[in-house]
Scaffold this motif. Sequence first.
Motif, mmCIF file in Angstrom:
data_model
loop_
_atom_site.group_PDB
_atom_site.id
_atom_site.type_symbol
_atom_site.label_atom_id
_atom_site.label_comp_id
_atom_site.label_asym_id
_atom_site.label_seq_id
_atom_site.Cartn_x
_atom_site.Cartn_y
_atom_site.Cartn_z
ATOM 1 N N UNK A 137 -9.696 5.294 -6.881
ATOM 2 C CA UNK A 137 -9.022 3.856 -7.126
ATOM 3 C C UNK A 137 -7.648 4.155 -6.576
ATOM 4 N N UNK A 138 -7.085 2.861 -6.434
ATOM 5 C CA UNK A 138 -5.605 2.716 -6.132
ATOM 6 C C UNK A 138 -5.245 1.492 -5.475
ATOM 7 N N UNK A 139 -4.179 1.618 -4.495
ATOM 8 C CA UNK A 139 -3.712 0.576 -3.495
ATOM 9 C C UNK A 139 -4.507 0.716 -2.222
ATOM 10 N N UNK A 140 -4.342 -0.723 -1.585
ATOM 11 C CA UNK A 140 -4.948 -0.604 -0.271
ATOM 12 C C UNK A 140 -3.857 -0.162 0.508
ATOM 13 N N UNK A 141 -4.106 -0.103 1.961
ATOM 14 C CA UNK A 141 -3.075 0.422 2.926
ATOM 15 C C UNK A 141 -1.932 -0.479 3.055
ATOM 16 N N UNK B 216 3.778 -1.606 1.760
ATOM 17 C CA UNK B 216 4.807 -2.421 1.178
ATOM 18 C C UNK B 216 5.485 -1.782 -0.078
ATOM 19 N N UNK B 217 4.713 -0.949 -0.850
ATOM 20 C CA UNK B 217 5.624 -0.187 -1.944
ATOM 21 C C UNK B 217 6.598 0.936 -1.406
ATOM 22 N N UNK B 218 6.099 1.369 -0.092
ATOM 23 C CA UNK B 218 6.805 2.451 0.426
ATOM 24 C C UNK B 218 8.187 1.777 0.891
ATOM 25 N N UNK B 219 8.121 0.682 1.810
ATOM 26 C CA UNK B 219 9.252 -0.189 2.376
ATOM 27 C C UNK B 219 10.127 -0.473 0.975
ATOM 28 N N UNK B 220 9.672 -0.872 -0.150
ATOM 29 C CA UNK B 220 10.503 -1.289 -1.420
ATOM 30 C C UNK B 220 11.368 0.121 -1.989
ATOM 31 N N UNK B 221 10.429 1.099 -1.920
ATOM 32 C CA UNK B 221 11.266 2.465 -2.463
ATOM 33 C C UNK B 221 12.128 2.683 -1.495
#
Length: 354
Positions: free
Chosen positions: A333-337, A342-347
Amino acid sequence: MDTQQSTALTRALAEIPGPLPARGVIHIVIPHADRFTIVGNHLAQHPDLSCTAVGIAVRIQSLPQGIEVGIKALAARCREGEKRIAAALRELEAFGYLRRVRDRLPSGRFITRTVFCNHPTALVHPRRPAAPQRPAAPAPHPASAPALAQVPTSAPAPAPAPAPGPASAPPPEPDMSAPPPVPPPPVLSAPPAPLFVPLVPPPTAPKPPPAPLPRPNEPTPELDRAATALLSDLRRHAPQFTLSETDIRQLAPGVAAWLERAAQPDAIRRILTTDLPHPLRHPAKLLKHRLTALLPPPLPGSHELTAPARPRIAVTPFQTCDGCDRVFRSPTPGHCRDCREHRAHRSEATRTAA
């Protein structure tokens, strides 16, 4: 009258040479002295012609020259209707047995002639006549030697006669008894393949050798004893199978092969003694044929009866994204692609701002 006909048929069957077949047609051949027609097997056994077409062809072939063989004329002679006769004539025309040729008379009028050929394949591929063999020239008789000497040739000048004496010998005469050399026959090309091959082989065709009697893979005294007892006991169930000791010794390996393959004695006895021909002339040959042709296969093992296992295909389960509740496939389980991107761009933007 019925008794006379039955006696005549029995007498005719008794005069047929060799054993009668167990099944199928039995031919009683009586030579024809008059009123007969020769029909080739290429027509009688043609695989693509209907029986109506073969019968119409035989009827046309038996008629004399000049008889009308049109559709209406044949319908008046035969029981078939005009439609069946027309279809049969079209079949014969398609395979070359029947042809309609337009011919012009001396008066200028055109007529249609119906030509029937009893062997159309021979017209396509005619047979070449065999090369005649030259007979060997006979040795000339001594009286004909002067005649051979009269052939006009350029005679050489006469030689002087030798003086007579004891050492003088007459010159050797040419050997006129030797036959002249015979030229070799011309080499003919191989005949073309026939267009039609009969399905039934001729009676003179070589027959394949019979299959050998089966034998057990591991012969044991127990198998031989059981096979001998089964063959000796057949006469209790069918008196026709009163076998001699020689026949039992020859057939015992075949029964032993059946017993080795786990065939039950009752089943073997039933197969060997049911549906017998009448009359049974050669019981030992019939048993040998059935033991050879009806031999069952060996029983399969337990591993051969087990169905092969299907290959297991790993299926990735469905997961629910923790960020957007979207369903996606993932082993964990986790996040979709999209959420991961989106989380990578925010980081990355946060690191840049810092």
